[in-house]
Design an enzyme around this catalytic site. Sequence first.
Site, short mmCIF file in Angstrom:
data_model
loop_
_atom_site.label_atom_id
_atom_site.label_comp_id
_atom_site.label_asym_id
_atom_site.label_seq_id
_atom_site.Cartn_x
_atom_site.Cartn_y
_atom_site.Cartn_z
N HIS A 1 8.98 -2.60 8.70
CA HIS A 1 7.97 -2.99 8.15
C HIS A 1 8.45 -3.34 6.80
O HIS A 1 7.81 -4.92 6.64
CB HIS A 1 6.72 -2.36 7.74
N SER B 1 3.30 -6.08 2.79
CA SER B 1 2.21 -5.43 3.53
C SER B 1 1.36 -5.89 3.08
O SER B 1 0.15 -6.99 2.86
CB SER B 1 2.91 -3.99 3.81
N MET B 2 0.63 -4.97 2.28
CA MET B 2 -1.54 -5.08 1.80
C MET B 2 -0.71 -5.81 0.06
O MET B 2 -1.58 -6.66 0.14
CB MET B 2 -1.96 -3.69 0.78
N PHE C 1 0.78 -1.08 0.20
CA PHE C 1 -0.18 -0.67 0.13
C PHE C 1 1.45 1.26 0.07
O PHE C 1 2.10 1.61 0.90
CB PHE C 1 -0.99 -0.14 1.19
N ASP D 1 7.17 -3.64 14.53
CA ASP D 1 6.58 -2.74 12.44
C ASP D 1 5.94 -1.79 13.49
O ASP D 1 4.99 -2.14 13.87
CB ASP D 1 5.67 -4.47 11.84
#
Length: 247
Positions: free
Chosen positions: A224, A97-98, A29, A194
């Site tokens: 992250h 992540s996304m 994202f 994170d």
Amino acid sequence: MIEKYPVLKEAEAFYFEGNDIGILVSHGFTGSTQSMRFLGEQLAKEGFTVCGPRLKGHGTHFEDMELSMYQEWIESLEEGFKRLRETCSKIFITGLSMGGTLTLYLASKYPEIKGIIPINAAIEIEEMAKLAGALEPRFLDAIGSDIKKEGVIELAYEKTPLKSIGEIVQLMRITKERLPLISCPALIFVSTEDHVVPPENSMYIMETITSSDKEIVKLTNSYHVATIDNDKELIAEKSVKFIKEHL
């Protein structure tokens, strides 16, 4: 949607032609393919065919992202999946992540996927859920470049569209509901520190997918964006091993 802005340098989609083992690689994202290129290159060195799509509205300008919808992010990854299916007999998916969220979504939809490697995948972020549905401000501060290693910068947007927060919240919600549908082998990476996605997300994924073959690997030296942080080589090595063990 039609994007208004040109694709940024290093944010282009990538495709490395190799053997009949396909690896689909997804960025996250507000991010870009830059965050996944190292992993993609390491997988390609093993002879695999690697496809790293650019998600709609990403890698150009945050005003483009504001107009994109989560269904278009799914479609962007599905296009890469369909391209790999044309020449590959087995397909694995990995995402950050996304991108990890999208990895899980596709795994719930396509049972023929041989294995998944979500990295700091997002399925519930309380701060984002609170913002979903709000009308202002139009743009929020950036969430990119959560990286422990000094001197490394993620190619990500300097602003986050509020509307896009609503889109990822919807994507996380439907993906979370679909987790029990996932039964393929899974290698789950999670950074112990994170500042974007709570590590509890990965623990929940581990507990909820129905895969009998699943493992969680804790990354203790990365934040992250672990794919370009201190643990990037570890992620690549373990990913290659996982794929070879599940051919």
